[in-house]
Design a protein around this motif. Sequence first.
Motif, PDB file in Angstrom:
ATOM      1  N   GLN A 268      38.390  30.220  34.017  1.00 47.95           N
ATOM      2  CA  GLN A 268      39.835  29.310  34.436  1.00 47.95           C
ATOM      3  C   GLN A 268      40.386  29.398  33.108  1.00 47.95           C
ATOM      4  N   SER A 269      39.844  29.208  32.154  1.00 51.56           N
ATOM      5  CA  SER A 269      40.607  29.060  30.780  1.00 51.56           C
ATOM      6  C   SER A 269      41.357  30.172  30.451  1.00 51.56           C
ATOM      7  N   PHE A 270      40.687  31.415  30.539  1.00 52.86           N
ATOM      8  CA  PHE A 270      41.457  32.811  30.342  1.00 52.86           C
ATOM      9  C   PHE A 270      42.728  32.869  31.306  1.00 52.86           C
ATOM     10  N   ARG A 271      42.385  32.523  32.654  1.00 47.18           N
ATOM     11  CA  ARG A 271      43.472  32.642  33.652  1.00 47.18           C
ATOM     12  C   ARG A 271      44.804  31.842  33.327  1.00 47.18           C
ATOM     13  N   VAL A 272      44.633  30.731  32.771  1.00 46.85           N
ATOM     14  CA  VAL A 272      45.706  29.714  32.450  1.00 46.85           C
ATOM     15  C   VAL A 272      46.173  30.339  31.224  1.00 46.85           C
ATOM     16  N   ILE A 273      45.619  30.855  29.991  1.00 47.16           N
ATOM     17  CA  ILE A 273      46.055  31.395  28.722  1.00 47.16           C
ATOM     18  C   ILE A 273      46.927  32.682  29.307  1.00 47.16           C
ATOM     19  N   ALA A 274      46.447  33.415  30.144  1.00 45.04           N
ATOM     20  CA  ALA A 274      47.112  34.702  30.560  1.00 45.04           C
ATOM     21  C   ALA A 274      48.150  34.795  31.745  1.00 45.04           C
ATOM     22  N   ASN A 275      48.300  33.213  32.096  1.00 42.24           N
ATOM     23  CA  ASN A 275      49.254  33.137  33.160  1.00 42.24           C
ATOM     24  C   ASN A 275      49.084  33.884  34.398  1.00 42.24           C
ATOM     25  N   ASN A 276      47.540  33.649  34.869  1.00 42.44           N
ATOM     26  CA  ASN A 276      46.988  34.323  35.977  1.00 42.44           C
ATOM     27  C   ASN A 276      47.080  35.928  36.100  1.00 42.44           C
ATOM     28  N   LYS A 277      47.378  36.405  35.002  1.00 43.01           N
ATOM     29  CA  LYS A 277      47.343  38.129  34.842  1.00 43.01           C
ATOM     30  C   LYS A 277      45.917  38.411  34.759  1.00 43.01           C
ATOM     31  N   PRO A 278      45.671  39.837  35.036  1.00 45.85           N
ATOM     32  CA  PRO A 278      44.183  40.202  35.015  1.00 45.85           C
ATOM     33  C   PRO A 278      43.914  40.751  33.594  1.00 45.85           C
ATOM     34  N   PHE A 279      44.775  40.462  32.762  1.00 41.44           N
ATOM     35  CA  PHE A 279      44.567  40.809  31.486  1.00 41.44           C
ATOM     36  C   PHE A 279      45.258  39.758  30.485  1.00 41.44           C
ATOM     37  N   VAL A 280      44.968  39.717  29.104  1.00 41.71           N
ATOM     38  CA  VAL A 280      45.345  38.842  28.179  1.00 41.71           C
ATOM     39  C   VAL A 280      46.022  39.535  27.195  1.00 41.71           C
ATOM     40  N   THR A 281      47.023  38.931  26.617  1.00 41.79           N
ATOM     41  CA  THR A 281      47.824  39.597  25.278  1.00 41.79           C
ATOM     42  C   THR A 281      47.631  39.059  24.071  1.00 41.79           C
ATOM     43  N   LYS A 282      47.791  39.569  23.154  1.00 44.48           N
ATOM     44  CA  LYS A 282      47.595  38.791  21.648  1.00 44.48           C
ATOM     45  C   LYS A 282      48.734  37.545  21.849  1.00 44.48           C
ATOM     46  N   GLU A 283      49.925  37.658  22.477  1.00 47.10           N
ATOM     47  CA  GLU A 283      50.899  37.053  22.336  1.00 47.10           C
ATOM     48  C   GLU A 283      50.512  35.654  23.447  1.00 47.10           C
ATOM     49  N   ASP A 284      49.771  35.817  24.466  1.00 43.62           N
ATOM     50  CA  ASP A 284      49.314  34.771  25.177  1.00 43.62           C
ATOM     51  C   ASP A 284      48.428  33.976  24.412  1.00 43.62           C
ATOM     52  N   LEU A 285      47.478  34.579  23.771  1.00 41.14           N
ATOM     53  CA  LEU A 285      46.504  33.803  22.921  1.00 41.14           C
ATOM     54  C   LEU A 285      47.068  33.030  21.630  1.00 41.14           C
ATOM     55  N   ARG A 286      48.279  33.369  21.077  1.00 43.00           N
ATOM     56  CA  ARG A 286      49.128  32.883  20.070  1.00 43.00           C
ATOM     57  C   ARG A 286      49.383  31.305  20.548  1.00 43.00           C
ATOM     58  N   LEU A 287      49.356  31.136  21.847  1.00 41.25           N
ATOM     59  CA  LEU A 287      49.992  29.839  22.129  1.00 41.25           C
ATOM     60  C   LEU A 287      48.905  28.863  22.013  1.00 41.25           C
ATOM     61  N   ASP A 288      47.670  29.143  22.015  1.00 42.04           N
ATOM     62  CA  ASP A 288      46.289  28.338  22.136  1.00 42.04           C
ATOM     63  C   ASP A 288      45.418  28.383  20.942  1.00 42.04           C
ATOM     64  N   LEU A 289      45.440  29.569  20.326  1.00 41.62           N
ATOM     65  CA  LEU A 289      44.272  29.893  19.400  1.00 41.62           C
ATOM     66  C   LEU A 289      44.877  30.055  18.063  1.00 41.62           C
ATOM     67  N   SER A 290      44.206  29.986  17.036  1.00 47.43           N
ATOM     68  CA  SER A 290      44.653  30.311  15.589  1.00 47.43           C
ATOM     69  C   SER A 290      44.493  31.713  15.331  1.00 47.43           C
ATOM     70  N   PRO A 291      45.231  32.245  14.468  1.00 46.79           N
ATOM     71  CA  PRO A 291      45.151  33.844  14.186  1.00 46.79           C
ATOM     72  C   PRO A 291      43.793  34.184  13.988  1.00 46.79           C
ATOM     73  N   LYS A 292      43.026  33.354  13.372  1.00 49.77           N
ATOM     74  CA  LYS A 292      41.498  33.606  12.735  1.00 49.77           C
ATOM     75  C   LYS A 292      40.562  33.787  13.922  1.00 49.77           C
ATOM     76  N   SER A 293      41.070  32.936  15.031  1.00 52.69           N
ATOM     77  CA  SER A 293      39.997  32.917  16.214  1.00 52.69           C
ATOM     78  C   SER A 293      40.472  34.062  17.086  1.00 52.69           C
ATOM     79  N   ILE A 294      41.858  34.365  17.077  1.00 54.20           N
ATOM     80  CA  ILE A 294      42.417  35.168  18.125  1.00 54.20           C
ATOM     81  C   ILE A 294      41.817  36.663  17.579  1.00 54.20           C
ATOM     82  N   GLU A 295      41.747  36.948  16.210  1.00 53.60           N
ATOM     83  CA  GLU A 295      41.223  38.256  15.572  1.00 53.60           C
ATOM     84  C   GLU A 295      39.687  38.437  15.887  1.00 53.60           C
TER      85      GLU A 295
END
Length: 322
Positions: A268-295
Amino acid sequence: FNEYKASTKRTWTHEKIELDTLLGDIQIKRVTYNLAPFVPRAGLAPRDLEAAWIELAAAEVRHRKAINHHIRQSRDALQRRYGSEANSIQSVLNNIAHALSALSGELDAQLATVTSLIARARPLGPALSRLSSLERMCSDANIDEHDYTVYSVSDLEYDAEMTMKALEKKARFIENQSAVRNMTNLTPAQLEEFEATFRYFDRDSRNALSDAEFRAALDSLGHSFSDDEFLMLYDQLVCGDDAISFEVYIRFLVELTEDQTTPEQVLQSFRVIANNKPFVTKEDLRLDLSPKSIESLLREIPKSDLDKNGYDYLAYLRNVFQ
C-alpha cells in the motif's frame, strides 16, 4: 491660564472695583463739600483705566486662542504619532501573516522562514508597550477617537498573540513533519494516526508528552505495558526536560510498528508513492524519501518493463516476502 484667572485676575478685578468705588466716593464728597474737582495724574483717569482693562481682556482672548491652537496641534500630533505606531505594528502583522500563508518549498527552508518570522514578531512586544503609553497619553488628553488609525492597543495585542501562537504552532508542525519525512515501511495513514494521537494528548501544546500523556497515547494506539515495563521504557526515552519529544515518540512507534508491518502495508505504501502505477519512478520516491534512501532502495528494485524510467516494486516485494 486658568490658574491666572482664578488668582491674579480676580485680585486685579477686586482692586479695580475698589478703585472705581473710591473714585465715585471722592466725586460725591467733592459735591457735598463743594471742593475743587479731583483730577488724577495723566494715565490714571477712569477712562485710562477702562481702556487698559479692555486691552487686558483682548490680550486674554488672544492668549486663549494661542493656547487652544497649541492644544489642537499637540492633540493632532499625538494622534498622528499613535496612528503611525499602530499602523506600523499592524503592517508587520499583515506581512507576517502573508509570509506564513505563502510558505512553500523544502521543509528545512520553510522552518528557516518561520524562524525568521518569529524573530520579526518578537520586537512587537516592546512596540506594543510604547503604543500603550501613547494610548494613556491620548486618554489624558481626552482623545477618545483616533483620526489616523482604527487599531486599538487591545486589538493589536490580540492579533500579535494569535500571530505568535500560529508561528510557534507552524514551527512545531514543520519540525514534526521533518521527523517523519524519512520514516519507511509505514503508510501515510499510520504516520498520520501517530501524529494525531500525539497532538491529542499534548494538552499544553509544548510538543512533548509527560509520562501520563505518553502512556495514554500508547494505550490508545493499542500498545499496553505493565507499570515496571513502562517506567523502564520511559526512563530510556525521556528527554532532558522530563518529557517525550515528538521525534522520540514517533521514532519509538515506528520501530515498534515496523516489527509488525505486513506485506500488504508495504504494498500500500508503494502504491501511494507511485500514485497507483504498477511501477515507481525516482521522481515519485523523491517526494517521500531522502536521496540516500532512494539510492539504496533502487539498487534492490529491478527495472520495469512498462516504463524506461520505472522500477518494478511488485517484483521487489515478491522477492522480499517470499
